[in-house]
Design an enzyme around this catalytic site. Structure first.
Site, mmCIF file in Angstrom:
data_model
loop_
_atom_site.group_PDB
_atom_site.id
_atom_site.type_symbol
_atom_site.label_atom_id
_atom_site.label_comp_id
_atom_site.label_asym_id
_atom_site.label_seq_id
_atom_site.Cartn_x
_atom_site.Cartn_y
_atom_site.Cartn_z
ATOM 1 N N ASN A 68 0.834 -1.215 0.000
ATOM 2 C CA ASN A 68 0.000 0.000 0.000
ATOM 3 C C ASN A 68 0.864 1.259 0.000
ATOM 4 O OD1 ASN A 68 -3.038 -0.435 0.072
ATOM 5 N ND2 ASN A 68 -2.324 -1.991 1.528
ATOM 6 N N MET B 109 1.372 -2.319 12.311
ATOM 7 C CA MET B 109 0.704 -3.288 13.180
ATOM 8 C C MET B 109 0.688 -2.888 14.649
ATOM 9 S SD MET B 109 -0.493 -5.408 11.072
ATOM 10 C CE MET B 109 -0.983 -6.827 12.054
ATOM 11 N N LEU C 161 -1.796 3.216 17.996
ATOM 12 C CA LEU C 161 -1.156 4.496 18.328
ATOM 13 C C LEU C 161 -1.717 5.043 19.642
ATOM 14 C CD1 LEU C 161 -1.172 6.233 14.826
ATOM 15 C CD2 LEU C 161 0.767 5.135 15.973
ATOM 16 N N HIS D 282 -7.923 -0.814 5.914
ATOM 17 C CA HIS D 282 -8.223 -2.094 6.560
ATOM 18 C C HIS D 282 -8.946 -2.989 5.552
ATOM 19 C CE1 HIS D 282 -9.004 -4.716 9.982
ATOM 20 N NE2 HIS D 282 -10.214 -4.893 9.487
#
Ligand code: GRF
Length: 199
Positions: free
Chosen positions: A15, A91, A94, A110
């Site tokens: 991505n 992964m 935050l 997602h």
């Protein structure tokens, strides 16, 4: 005036590559990817970013608290005057250290139609639930797990005989289209700080 982007990764980085290609090809106009940060030194995405001339840095957790780790990330973001953060297979959750200063400026992708199938292994969750349609979602990041406001979603049909691998591959193809489109649309709405208006 160019928006300054940072991309956070932990692995493959496909991505991230899709975003970098979209910036290079003008599909995300008036933007520059200033930095790719990985929490994993072995992330394959690092070499892909370097090959595209994008600066990379590894910031490992190394047993520190999440807040300490995030403070180091924020320091790197601040140094480069980052306007928008794109999570791309990052992964980790935050903490407020990042969410506070960058709320509304952190995006994630997602591989499910959120709010369905949040969290780990969403493609497996979709197959186990027997849904006919899955897909991918770009959303703003907040303190919830994959629960922040949705920016864009794209449907992908679940086919008879799909495995996690085949479904994931078809969803990923759509992710690579959806993420650049969503970033471009967010940037159109975002007020970029005047501090680097001349760039
Ligand atoms: C993608 O499926 C993304 O939606 C999810 O993690 C995967 C990362 O893949 N958050 P890549 O590292 O971008 O190739």
């Amino acid at each position: 005036m160019k928006a300054r982007l940072a991309i956070l990764i932990s692995g493959r980085g496909s991505n991230m590559v899709a975003l970098a290609d979209a910036v290079a090809e003008g599909r995300i106009p008036n933007a520059a990817i200033e930095l790719v940060i990985s929490d994993q030194p072995a992330a394959a995405g690092l070499a892909k970013a370097n090959a595209r001339g994008i600066e990379t840095t590894v910031i490992e957790r190394r047993g520190r608290s999440r807040a300490e780790h995030d403070r180091e990330i924020v320091a790197e973001l601040k140094k480069r005057d980052i306007d928008l953060i794109c999570l791309a297979g990052y992964m980790r959750i935050l903490s407020d250290e990042v969410l506070g200063p960058y709320r509304g400026r952190i995006l994630n992708i997602h591989p499910s139609l959120l709010p369905d199938c949040p969290g780990l292994d969403p493609q497996k969750q979709a197959l186990e639930r027997g849904v006919k349609v899955s897909g991918c979602t770009v959303h703003f990041v907040d303190e919830t797990l994959d629960g922040g406001p949705v920016i864009a979603r794209r449907e992908v049909a679940v086919l008879a005989g799909d495995t996690v691998e085949t479904l994931s591959a078809r969803i990923l193809e759509q992710e690579h289209k959806l993420y650049p489109e969503a970033v471009a649309s967010v940037l159109r709405e975002l007020t970029i700080s005047q501090s680097h208006a001349a760039s």
